[in-house]
Design a protein around this motif. Structure first.
Motif, mmCIF file in Angstrom:
data_model
loop_
_atom_site.group_PDB
_atom_site.id
_atom_site.type_symbol
_atom_site.label_atom_id
_atom_site.label_comp_id
_atom_site.label_asym_id
_atom_site.label_seq_id
_atom_site.Cartn_x
_atom_site.Cartn_y
_atom_site.Cartn_z
ATOM 1 N N GLN A 1 40.309 14.191 57.136
ATOM 2 C CA GLN A 1 39.373 14.228 56.013
ATOM 3 C C GLN A 1 40.094 14.078 54.670
ATOM 4 O OE1 GLN A 1 37.394 17.938 54.717
ATOM 5 N NE2 GLN A 1 35.469 16.886 55.203
ATOM 6 N N ILE A 2 39.571 13.194 53.833
ATOM 7 C CA ILE A 2 40.052 12.958 52.472
ATOM 8 C C ILE A 2 38.963 13.472 51.545
ATOM 9 C CG2 ILE A 2 40.757 11.199 50.804
ATOM 10 C CD1 ILE A 2 40.860 9.418 53.581
ATOM 11 N N VAL A 3 39.296 14.344 50.603
ATOM 12 C CA VAL A 3 38.293 14.908 49.699
ATOM 13 C C VAL A 3 38.652 14.571 48.260
ATOM 14 C CG1 VAL A 3 37.076 16.984 48.951
ATOM 15 C CG2 VAL A 3 37.881 16.802 51.321
ATOM 16 N N LEU A 4 37.710 13.918 47.566
ATOM 17 C CA LEU A 4 37.856 13.585 46.151
ATOM 18 C C LEU A 4 36.702 14.213 45.392
ATOM 19 C CD1 LEU A 4 38.704 9.771 46.386
ATOM 20 C CD2 LEU A 4 40.300 11.680 46.240
ATOM 21 N N SER A 5 37.015 14.771 44.225
ATOM 22 C CA SER A 5 35.992 15.432 43.424
ATOM 23 C C SER A 5 36.079 14.970 41.976
ATOM 24 C CB SER A 5 36.191 16.955 43.494
ATOM 25 O OG SER A 5 35.157 17.623 42.820
ATOM 26 N N GLY A 6 34.916 14.863 41.330
ATOM 27 C CA GLY A 6 34.883 14.450 39.924
ATOM 28 C C GLY A 6 33.741 15.110 39.193
ATOM 29 N N HIS A 7 33.877 15.157 37.867
ATOM 30 C CA HIS A 7 32.806 15.723 37.042
ATOM 31 C C HIS A 7 31.614 14.783 37.002
ATOM 32 C CE1 HIS A 7 34.901 19.222 35.692
ATOM 33 N NE2 HIS A 7 35.850 18.561 35.066
ATOM 34 N N ARG A 8 30.416 15.351 37.073
ATOM 35 C CA ARG A 8 29.190 14.551 37.078
ATOM 36 C C ARG A 8 28.915 13.903 35.728
ATOM 37 N NH1 ARG A 8 27.655 19.922 36.421
ATOM 38 N NH2 ARG A 8 26.191 20.279 34.724
ATOM 39 N N ASP A 9 29.467 14.464 34.659
ATOM 40 C CA ASP A 9 29.184 13.930 33.324
ATOM 41 C C ASP A 9 30.305 13.036 32.783
ATOM 42 O OD1 ASP A 9 30.906 16.052 33.122
ATOM 43 O OD2 ASP A 9 29.857 17.053 31.500
ATOM 44 N N THR A 10 31.365 12.817 33.584
ATOM 45 C CA THR A 10 32.424 11.899 33.155
ATOM 46 C C THR A 10 32.702 10.888 34.263
ATOM 47 O OG1 THR A 10 34.152 13.469 33.862
ATOM 48 C CG2 THR A 10 33.511 13.520 31.538
ATOM 49 N N MET A 11 33.537 11.254 35.211
ATOM 50 C CA MET A 11 33.948 10.325 36.264
ATOM 51 C C MET A 11 32.792 9.873 37.148
ATOM 52 S SD MET A 11 37.103 9.581 36.100
ATOM 53 C CE MET A 11 37.461 9.823 34.394
ATOM 54 N N PHE A 12 31.979 10.813 37.588
ATOM 55 C CA PHE A 12 30.918 10.487 38.547
ATOM 56 C C PHE A 12 29.538 10.402 37.891
ATOM 57 C CE2 PHE A 12 33.453 12.096 42.448
ATOM 58 C CZ PHE A 12 34.079 10.865 42.548
ATOM 59 N N ARG A 13 29.496 9.918 36.674
ATOM 60 C CA ARG A 13 28.205 9.643 36.033
ATOM 61 C C ARG A 13 27.532 8.535 36.835
ATOM 62 N NH1 ARG A 13 29.372 8.836 30.317
ATOM 63 N NH2 ARG A 13 29.196 11.080 30.210
ATOM 64 N N ARG A 14 26.235 8.640 37.066
ATOM 65 C CA ARG A 14 25.436 7.696 37.861
ATOM 66 C C ARG A 14 25.759 7.788 39.348
ATOM 67 N NH1 ARG A 14 26.982 2.306 36.000
ATOM 68 N NH2 ARG A 14 25.458 1.600 37.512
ATOM 69 N N GLY B 1 40.827 12.192 35.643
ATOM 70 C CA GLY B 1 40.278 11.307 36.657
ATOM 71 C C GLY B 1 39.618 12.064 37.786
ATOM 72 N N VAL B 2 39.459 11.364 38.901
ATOM 73 C CA VAL B 2 38.897 11.937 40.118
ATOM 74 C C VAL B 2 40.017 12.712 40.794
ATOM 75 C CG1 VAL B 2 37.893 11.387 42.363
ATOM 76 C CG2 VAL B 2 37.267 10.023 40.356
ATOM 77 N N GLY B 3 39.745 13.963 41.168
ATOM 78 C CA GLY B 3 40.782 14.797 41.754
ATOM 79 C C GLY B 3 40.812 14.740 43.272
ATOM 80 N N HIS B 4 42.007 14.623 43.826
ATOM 81 C CA HIS B 4 42.216 14.674 45.273
ATOM 82 C C HIS B 4 42.573 16.106 45.644
ATOM 83 C CE1 HIS B 4 45.044 14.513 48.792
ATOM 84 N NE2 HIS B 4 43.986 13.900 49.293
ATOM 85 N N TYR B 5 41.796 16.704 46.556
ATOM 86 C CA TYR B 5 42.110 18.057 47.029
ATOM 87 C C TYR B 5 43.451 18.012 47.748
ATOM 88 C CZ TYR B 5 37.740 20.384 45.883
ATOM 89 O OH TYR B 5 36.699 20.945 45.211
ATOM 90 N N GLU C 1 46.257 13.756 41.688
ATOM 91 C CA GLU C 1 46.499 14.789 42.696
ATOM 92 C C GLU C 1 46.129 16.144 42.115
ATOM 93 O OE1 GLU C 1 46.908 16.256 46.113
ATOM 94 O OE2 GLU C 1 47.632 14.201 45.968
ATOM 95 N N GLY C 2 45.204 16.828 42.777
ATOM 96 C CA GLY C 2 44.783 18.158 42.342
ATOM 97 C C GLY C 2 43.442 18.151 41.653
ATOM 98 N N THR C 3 42.820 19.324 41.630
ATOM 99 C CA THR C 3 41.473 19.453 41.058
ATOM 100 C C THR C 3 41.418 20.522 39.977
ATOM 101 O OG1 THR C 3 40.899 20.935 42.884
ATOM 102 C CG2 THR C 3 40.281 18.602 43.122
ATOM 103 N N THR C 4 42.524 20.727 39.276
ATOM 104 C CA THR C 4 42.531 21.672 38.157
ATOM 105 C C THR C 4 41.690 21.085 37.030
ATOM 106 O OG1 THR C 4 44.473 20.708 37.089
ATOM 107 C CG2 THR C 4 44.870 22.450 38.746
ATOM 108 N N PRO C 5 41.225 21.906 36.092
ATOM 109 C CA PRO C 5 40.460 21.358 34.960
ATOM 110 C C PRO C 5 41.214 20.257 34.212
ATOM 111 C CG PRO C 5 40.188 23.735 35.031
ATOM 112 C CD PRO C 5 41.233 23.386 36.072
#
Length: 195
Positions: free
Chosen positions: A106-119, A91-95, A81-85
């Protein structure tokens, strides 16, 4: 000259060791978070408990809310829960201002491209993603993708009464530093078509 070369070489080795340590530490934190998320959603099997990697007697981080499964990438990622650094290191952060699955918004999830969301760019239209929470499992089908400017705040908004899963990460994927754009994936519940 020899002293300068030695200083530079020593500095380089220190930088490599420091970077390696940070990568290892980050992976351990993500693994621990994933194991806690699986335990919370009743997905941890006896084999993991027997290995001592996670024990149900350990306290589960209150920010952990579930697991994101992406079959195309063969990934299981913890959702926090949350998108703080600090949260995005785990993990993947839930707004926090967005909905949770099953709430028809709307459900919004965000992740770093070089860790969680690689590929992340390998995900295709028609792929499925599953969110596993205490409340159950929610299956979504990827409908479309788009690239927006990093400052575009129109992505996050209410979609009531239609449920929409939005996955975001920085773009370009191999950019060094703060990326100027965001890569957005839109997915909808399997039983629902795009609004």
């Amino acid at each position: 000259m020899k002293k300068l070369a030695m200083v530079m070489m020593t500095a380089g080795i220190i930088c490599l060791v420091y970077s390696g340590w940070n990568i290892w530490k980050g992976r351990q934190l993500q693994l621990s978070t994933l194991q806690q998320a699986k335990a919370m959603t009743n997905e941890v099997g006896n084999s993991v408990k027997e290995q001592g990697k996670y024990s149900s007697s350990k306290k589960i981080d209150k920010n952990i809310i579930g697991v994101l499964e992406i079959p195309r990438l063969e990934k299981e990622l913890p959702i926090v829960e949350g998108t703080t650094p600090d949260n995005l290191e785990k993990g993947v952060g839930h707004y926090k201002t967005s909905a949770l699955p099953g709430n028809k918004d709307q459900i919004v999830l965000s992740g770093h491209r070089d860790t969680m969301f690689r590929r992340f760019g390998e995900i295709k239209k028609g792929d499925t993603v599953t969110l596993k929470l205490k409340s159950g499992s929610y299956l979504y089908v990827v409908d479309h993708m788009k690239i927006v400017h990093a400052d575009d705040r129109t992505i996050i908004h209410s979609t009531k009464p239609k449920e929409e899963l939005v996955l975001t990460t920085c773009y370009p994927f191999h950019y060094v530093g703060n990326a100027p754009k965001r890569y957005i994936i839109y997915a909808y519940p399997k039983t629902t078509r795009r609004p």
